[in-house]
Design an enzyme around this catalytic site. Structure first.
Site, short mmCIF file in Angstrom:
data_model
loop_
_atom_site.label_atom_id
_atom_site.label_comp_id
_atom_site.label_asym_id
_atom_site.label_seq_id
_atom_site.Cartn_x
_atom_site.Cartn_y
_atom_site.Cartn_z
N GLU A 52 0.22 -1.31 -0.27
CA GLU A 52 -0.09 -0.19 0.16
C GLU A 52 0.77 1.07 0.03
OE1 GLU A 52 -4.04 -2.05 2.50
OE2 GLU A 52 -2.97 -0.52 3.53
N GLU A 90 -6.54 -7.49 -1.15
CA GLU A 90 -7.37 -7.84 0.51
C GLU A 90 -8.95 -6.47 0.06
OE1 GLU A 90 -5.37 -5.01 3.71
OE2 GLU A 90 -3.34 -6.08 2.10
#
Length: 673
Positions: free
Chosen positions: A153, A312
């Site tokens: 991320e 995710e």
């Protein structure tokens, strides 16, 4: 060339982040047994394991990871193997404290969380390259390896750093971009307020200033920070490409507009072998399934329309929002399959086993604290079976209906200080236009303003404050060649340096819209205006009004009161073989839908009145067949018309005429040829 899908599995990906280092080794065998029970095909491993893999500088311990990967392979489970560069060890920061990022106010962050990184730090880059090289050498040929997962991320929670290392790097970046300091002065408009520079050495990052800083400097620093993170990604990617040729390399994006605003994902999408995304429901009172659909459509668009992967999401509640409600029965499967409908090649979660310690111990997982005698576990097992039944749609592509123009650079620029109204929010406009299209049951592709738009009968531009001359020409050509365009207010105003385009507003969009705007007059907090339209219909607008002068456009809706009373509020301009609409106020949802209804008529898009609200119907097509997804987000049973018969894959039943979709359920039909 690397593959663009995970290597090995012939089914959709199903699994989650696996963190065996948080548990005694005796638990690992139970984990893989339960993974097989749940139908897990792939897990993400090693993402935050740098301190275990390199417990001291240059001293490596791969034994535990060897055993994990071997155990996964023995049980038919593939690995998305992470480079742990999002979380350097404590010893690294003790040796290199200047690798910790500095905020705009001049304070340096401390070690104790994840992603505390100055991406300009030479020491960080060297250490990240070393650990990535060691991983690549050791595991390139491991039979469990499906793909590489670089970092984690990017941009969360720190994207920009303002330290001296970054200052020097920023100067080099500016010199490469502009060539001379005179070109920087011209681009940034430093004649204003006497901010002129004589040399690159005088330029610093846009640190804290007594009042608003130079907006063009701030915009370029955003670009610099994004480029710097991408440089580090490319460094790791290229190492892995060299050591493990053919194995795809990715990093997990966060494209949801409400979750990450520091990354230009158009640029990042060109760098990864497979686009992957993390998505979490934002429980802020909005319809969460609409934001989910928007994030999935945007991710697919970043992938150029190709299949992508949801890397995710959550089985139930998360742990980092002000309030973290559990998902209701069936919601996890509905969320997962809605992502698949919009192009994902599977559904992965954070994480496999719920943590007992650390900051995310209350974040839900596939295997919850309470174990297997739980609703969550039973739903996980059922979802694994459903995902397993959809293997045939691998490689098919989601079919879009309309396009939406979006640009991260424009969002960055509009969000800077001293704009006409703090109530005007580019993301809010994108959300609202998307929701209106969603409620018309239209599947949306997002597009860069310079992209080829010819495939879309309708294109909406909800917020394009920064628009280059090239973008203006592109939108004009789209309309001239037969497209239908809808543009919202405060678009086309500035160029790539945040400099106002010469002449009247809306700058590079004047010609395509057939109008000029003499002034805008934002409304006060809580104020609204009445707007009248065809058949004396009356709607409301708030936040924004404009003094619009038609120059070829016809007035469709008119301000009935307010600062621009009597003037055009919504216009329509015929240009070439197409039509361009302009909306100069923030319309209420019914009014915005009315404008889009008229624009759809111009574009030849028939209404889909047979579909109830909050029932989405999305198609994936390709060599693997033609698949229709029906996702019912309502508490009521419904029926969806089928253009031809087929087989409902989750039940195996034949479907023809109308497809029954129970409340909260998902149906997937492989249509007969």
């Amino acid at each position: 060339m690397p593959e663009t899908t995970p290597q090995g599995p012939d089914r959709l990906a199903f699994g989650g982040d696996y963190n065996p280092e948080q548990w005694p080794e005796s638990v690992w065998h139970e984990d893989v047994r339960l993974m097989r029970e749940a139908g897990v095909t792939m897990v993400s491993v090693g993402i935050f394991s740098w301190a275990l893999l390199e417990p001291e500088p240059g001293g490596y311990d791969f034994g535990w990871l060897d055993r994990v990967l071997d155990l996964l392979h023995e049980n038919g489970i593939r690995a998305d193997l992470g480079t742990p560069t999002a979380s350097p060890p404590a010893w690294f920061y003790r040796a290199h404290p200047d690798a910790l990022p500095v905020g705009r106010e001049g304070l340096r962050h401390s070690f104790g969380s994840r992603a505390a990184i100055c991406h300009s730090s030479p020491a960080y880059r060297e250490a990240a390259a070393r650990i990535t090289t060691e991983l690549g050498r050791r595991y390139a040929g491991h039979p469990a390896l499906a793909m590489w997962h670089v970092h984690n991320e990017y941009g969360v929670p720190v994207s920009a750093c303002y330290c001296d290392n970054c200052a020097a790097h920023f100067r080099r970046w500016l010199q490469a971009r502009y060539g001379t300091v005179e070109a920087v002065n011209d681009a940034w408009g430093t004649a204003f307020w006497g901010l002129r520079y004589r040399s690159f050495d005088e330029i610093d990052p846009p640190r804290l200033t007594p009042t608003v800083g130079n907006p063009a400097q701030q915009l370029d620093h955003r670009r610099f920070a994004d480029d710097t993170m991408r440089e580090n990604f490319r460094m790791e990617r290229d190492i892995l490409h060299r050591l493990a040729p053919g194995v795809p390399v990715t990093t997990n994006f966060m494209t949801a507009l409400s979750q990450c605003d520091t990354i230009d994902y158009w640029a990042w999408g060109r760098e990864v072998d497979l686009v992957t995304n993390d998505h979490y429901l934002m429980t802020d009172g909005r319809r969460t399934h609409v934001n989910l659909a928007m994030a999935a459509d945007l991710t697919r668009s970043v992938a150029g329309g190709a299949p992508w992967l949801l890397l995710e999401h959550s089985t139930s509640g998360v742990s980092w929002q002000p309030r973290n409600p559990a998902k209701r029965p069936g919601e996890m499967a509905r969320n997962s399959l809605a992502h698949v409908a919009r192009g994902s090649e599977g559904a992965m979660f954070f994480q496999w086993r719920q943590s007992r310690k650390g900051a995310e111990k209350f974040h839900s997982a596939m295997l919850p604290h309470a174990g297997t005698d739980t609703r969550i576990w039973r739903e996980v097992v059922a979802l694994g079976a459903d995902i397993g039944s959809l293997a045939g749609l691998r490689g098919t592509r989601t079919v879009p209906d309309v396009g939406m123009v979006w640009d991260w650079h424009s969002w960055w620029a509009q969000g800077l200080e001293w704009r006409p109204s703090e109530d005007h929010d580019a993301r809010e406009r994108a959300d609202s236009f998307y929701e209106a299209l969603y409620d018309r049951h239209l599947t949306v592709d997002f597009a860069h303003p310079g992209a080829d738009l010819s495939a879309y009968p309708l294109v909406v531009v909800p917020a394009l404050y920064l628009a280059t001359e090239e973008s203006g020409r592109n939108l004009r050509a789209y309309v001239e060649n037969g497209g239908t365009l809808v543009v919202s207010y405060f678009s086309g105003i500035v160029d790539e340096h945040d400099a106002v385009h010469p002449g009247a507003y809306p700058g590079v969009l004047r010609d395509v819209l057939g109008l000029t705007v003499e002034e805008w007059s934002p409304l006060g907090a809580g104020e609204s205006v009445r707007i009248t339209g065809p058949q004396d219909a009356t709607v409301t607008g708030d936040v924004w009004t404009e003094f619009v002068v038609p120059r070829g456009a016809e007035t469709v809706w008119t301000y009935a009161d307010g600062p621009a009373a009597g003037g055009p509020a919504v216009t329509r301009h015929r240009l070439g073989r197409g039509t361009a609409w302009y909306v100069s106020s923030r319309l209420d949802p019914l009014a915005l839908d009315a404008v889009l209804e008229s624009a759809c008529e111009d574009a030849g898009i028939a209404p889909r009145t047979e579909l109830p609200r909050d029932v989405e119907v999305v198609r994936r097509c390709g060599d693997g067949g033609d698949y229709l997804f029906a996702v019912n987000h309502t508490p009521h049973d419904t029926k969806v018309p089928l253009e031809r018969p087929g087989t409902e894959l989750l039940s195996g039943e034949h479907a023809a005429g109308h497809l029954a979709v129970p409340a909260g359920a998902v149906k997937v039909v492989r249509l007969d040829a």
